[in-house]
Design an enzyme around this catalytic site. Structure first.
Site, PDB file in Angstrom:
ATOM      1  CG  ASP A  53      -1.991   1.020   1.240  1.00  0.00           C
ATOM      2  OD1 ASP A  53      -1.697   2.205   0.962  1.00  0.00           O
ATOM      3  OD2 ASP A  53      -3.141   0.658   1.516  1.00  0.00           O
ATOM      4  CE1 TYR A  79     -10.069   9.955  -8.147  1.00  0.00           C
ATOM      5  CE2 TYR A  79     -11.653  10.851  -9.711  1.00  0.00           C
ATOM      6  CZ  TYR A  79     -10.445  10.237  -9.440  1.00  0.00           C
ATOM      7  OH  TYR A  79      -9.603   9.903 -10.479  1.00  0.00           O
ATOM      8  CE  LYS A 122      -6.708  11.136  -8.925  1.00  0.00           C
ATOM      9  NZ  LYS A 122      -5.394  10.455  -9.029  1.00  0.00           N
ATOM     10  CB  VAL A 125     -19.170   3.864 -18.556  1.00  0.00           C
ATOM     11  CG1 VAL A 125     -18.474   4.736 -19.587  1.00  0.00           C
ATOM     12  CG2 VAL A 125     -20.581   3.545 -19.013  1.00  0.00           C
ATOM     13  NE  ARG A 154     -23.287   6.761 -11.775  1.00  0.00           N
ATOM     14  CZ  ARG A 154     -22.439   6.047 -12.513  1.00  0.00           C
ATOM     15  NH1 ARG A 154     -22.175   4.802 -12.196  1.00  0.00           N
ATOM     16  NH2 ARG A 154     -21.855   6.576 -13.569  1.00  0.00           N
TER      17      ARG A 154
END
Length: 319
Positions: free
Chosen positions: A51, A141, A145, A184, A277
């Site tokens: 990790d 997220y 970033k 996707v 979503r």
């Protein structure tokens, strides 16, 4: 050159590792195989099952002494980041800081960071989006970033660590996980090939910039060359001066993507529609003219061609 690739067992990272080894570089891969796959790892690379947040990363740096780090290990799922922002920050921010600390300690000469042009800008009112567009991420997220880009800028200013950020569009291609939460093209393709029904969330008119993985690999190689020549952009321009959008400059709707895949595969069914979503943008595609002007990079693989390659990788019998 000795290059450490984090996430080198993953979708994008493994393709970068292959290209670097083909060019004759010495490659070290660090991956905890959470989303990466051991079979993706080039046998010519040295692999550490680890990790990036682990204190043991220091031993990798001490032993391998990489000259450049290509950082692709990340938590990449927008929905997961909304559900568990703490874990998103642990991997994407704390993991980055662990790498940067060791880069400074062991004299790394350059750092390439995989950011996301699909999330750091938020919901833009001007399209395609240039690097200097105001930032407004709408998911943890995206926040992680963008925060990472600022940490990199800080380490460059304070410690003199050169870096380049690549802000990707929606990357697709062989080795993308068809069973994951992101990606996707692979998800739709896998379902169609199995005769199952894909789900489109929202109305399907969301626009995304789909860029083929081998084009992304070329952007990484060109960024590495720029760092090696010590011709990277001026720090005086802030994080945007050190960043490049990597996409096609064209927005494709999810509905259009579905119909292109349907044509490639010969699928006879229709998609079903689910709820929108949380944290998902409506429209985003990238202005990549800066990458052409300063890196000599532009996307070359057309969407339908890239979809054919991706489908073939999902179905060995079609090859």
């Amino acid at each position: 050159m000795r290059i450490l690739v984090t996430g080198g067992a993953g979708f994008i990272g493994s393709h970068i590792v292959d290209a670097l080894i083909t060019q004759g570089h010495e490659v070290i891969v660090v991956d905890n195989l959470t989303s990466g796959r051991k079979e993706n790892i080039n046998p010519a690379a040295r692999f550490y099952f680890m990790d990036i947040c682990s204190p043991e990363m220091e031993e990798v740096f001490r032993k391998e002494k990489p000259e450049l780090v290509n950082h692709h290990a990340a938590q990449i799922d927008v929905r997961r980041s909304v559900a568990d922002p703490h874990e998103d920050a642990r991997v994407n921010i704390v993991g980055l800081l662990n790498l940067l600390k060791n880069c400074v300690r062991y004299g790394v000469k350059g750092f390439i960071f995989a950011s996301s042009g699909g999330v750091v800008y938020g919901e833009p009112t001007e399209l395609p989006v240039k690097e200097g567009y105001p930032k407004g991420p709408l998911s943890p997220y995206g926040v992680s970033k963008l925060a990472s880009e600022y940490y990199l800028y800080c380490f460059a200013q304070v410690h003199g660590l050169p870096y380049i950020t690549l802000r990707y569009g929606n990357v697709y291609g062989p080795r993308q996980d068809p069973h994951g939460e992101a990606g996707v093209v692979a998800i739709f393709g896998n379902k169609m090939l199995k005769g199952e029904t894909p789900t489109i969330y929202g109305d399907g008119e969301q626009l995304r910039d789909y860029v083929y993985v081998q084009d992304v690999v070329k952007a990484n190689l060109l960024a590495m060359e720029k760092l090696a020549k010590k011709s990277y952009p001026s720090l005086g321009k802030g994080i945007d001066g050190l960043a490049y959008n990597i996409g096609t400059g064209k927005g494709t709707s999810v509905n259009e993507l579905f119909h292109l895949l349907k044509k490639v595969i010969g699928y006879q069914g229709e998609a079903i529609y689910g709820p929108t979503r949380a944290g998902e943008l409506k429209r985003i595609y990238l202005d990549c003219s800066k990458a052409w002007q300063e890196l000599g990079w532009r996307a070359e693989v057309k969407l339908e061609e890239g979809l054919k390659h991706t489908v073939q990788s999902l179905t060995p019998e079609i090859r």
